[in-house]
Design an enzyme around this catalytic site. Structure first.
Site, short mmCIF file in Angstrom:
data_model
loop_
_atom_site.label_atom_id
_atom_site.label_comp_id
_atom_site.label_asym_id
_atom_site.label_seq_id
_atom_site.Cartn_x
_atom_site.Cartn_y
_atom_site.Cartn_z
N ARG A 1 42.97 -7.83 17.66
CA ARG A 1 42.49 -9.15 18.60
C ARG A 1 42.67 -8.64 19.79
O ARG A 1 41.77 -9.08 20.69
CB ARG A 1 43.51 -10.29 18.10
N THR B 1 35.46 -27.68 26.08
CA THR B 1 35.14 -28.94 25.75
C THR B 1 35.84 -29.11 24.28
O THR B 1 35.49 -28.08 23.32
CB THR B 1 33.66 -29.34 25.81
N HIS B 2 36.36 -30.21 23.96
CA HIS B 2 36.79 -30.57 22.66
C HIS B 2 36.52 -31.86 22.14
O HIS B 2 36.53 -32.95 22.92
CB HIS B 2 38.45 -30.30 22.84
N ASP C 1 44.34 -22.66 28.66
CA ASP C 1 45.60 -22.05 28.81
C ASP C 1 45.98 -21.25 27.46
O ASP C 1 45.09 -21.26 26.67
CB ASP C 1 46.91 -22.67 29.47
#
Ligand code: GRF
Length: 202
Positions: free
Chosen positions: A64, A107-108, A140
């Protein structure tokens, strides 16, 4: 202002940003669209509009951290003033976040801190809430945990299923994202929203 959008799927939110940016009065331009999935429909839409695109597939990297670095390099190469995650279904890592401190938005489809994570709409339905909504926040290191920039409520109707409720939320997300990004590029970060990584101006 130069904006790069990251997406993983349909890209209707990205399409809304591209449409808004067509207006010469809108203070931002989308200079590139990136994805973690080569087949993301949102990439094809961007290409049709002649927008630069890039793909970094997590599975094509040894780990990752390598993927995070490769994504940071792709972003840095486009010199964005803002990075907008709009339906990007991976956590952005430290290489990306440290390259653009206080400059990454997400955006959630819920009223954070309620219903974080990848199944926000399903979770709101299961919880039986009558109101959910859309949130635009700074990213964050956490999962949907950065400072909230804007929120707007969306009603849950009795016979809603996940798809219908999500579409209703997405119509609000599109407006909220276009407006919040437009305000940001003009006025800069509201003082309350500086993240720990960015000292507020003295
Ligand atoms: C949006 O609701 C976004 O908040 C969520 O996934 C959806 C993406 O929709 N993470 P689209 O790909 O922009 O149509």
């Amino acid at each position: 202002s130069r904006v790069v959008v990251l997406l993983s799927g349909t890209g209707s939110l990205c399409a809304a940003l591209l449409a808004a940016a067509d207006d010469p009065g809108y203070p931002a331009e989308v200079v590139a669209v990136g994805s973690d999935r080569a087949g993301a429909a949102g990439l094809a839409h961007a290409r049709e509009r002649g927008i630069d695109t890039f793909v970094q597939v997590l599975g094509e990297h040894p780990d990752r951290a390598a993927w995070d670095r490769a994504l940071a390099e792709e972003l840095t190469a486009r010199r964005p003033d803002w990075v907008v995650s709009a339906g990007f279904m991976k956590l952005l890592g430290p290489a990306v976040l440290s390259a653009f401190p206080g400059r990454v938005l997400n955006t959630h489809p819920a009223l954070l801190p309620a219903f974080p994570g990848a199944h926000a709409v399903r979770d709101a339905l299961a919880a039986g809430v009558t109101t959910t909504g859309a949130t635009v926040h700074l990213v964050d290191a956490g999962l949907d945990t950065g400072p909230v920039l804007a929120q707007r409520p969306v009603p849950v109707l009795p016979d809603d299923d996940e798809a219908r409720l999500h579409e209703r939320i997405k119509t609000v997300e599109r407006e909220l994202l276009v407006q919040t990004l437009g305000d940001l590029v003009v006025a800069g970060l509201p003082p309350t929203a500086t993240t720990t990584t960015e000292e507020s101006p003295r």
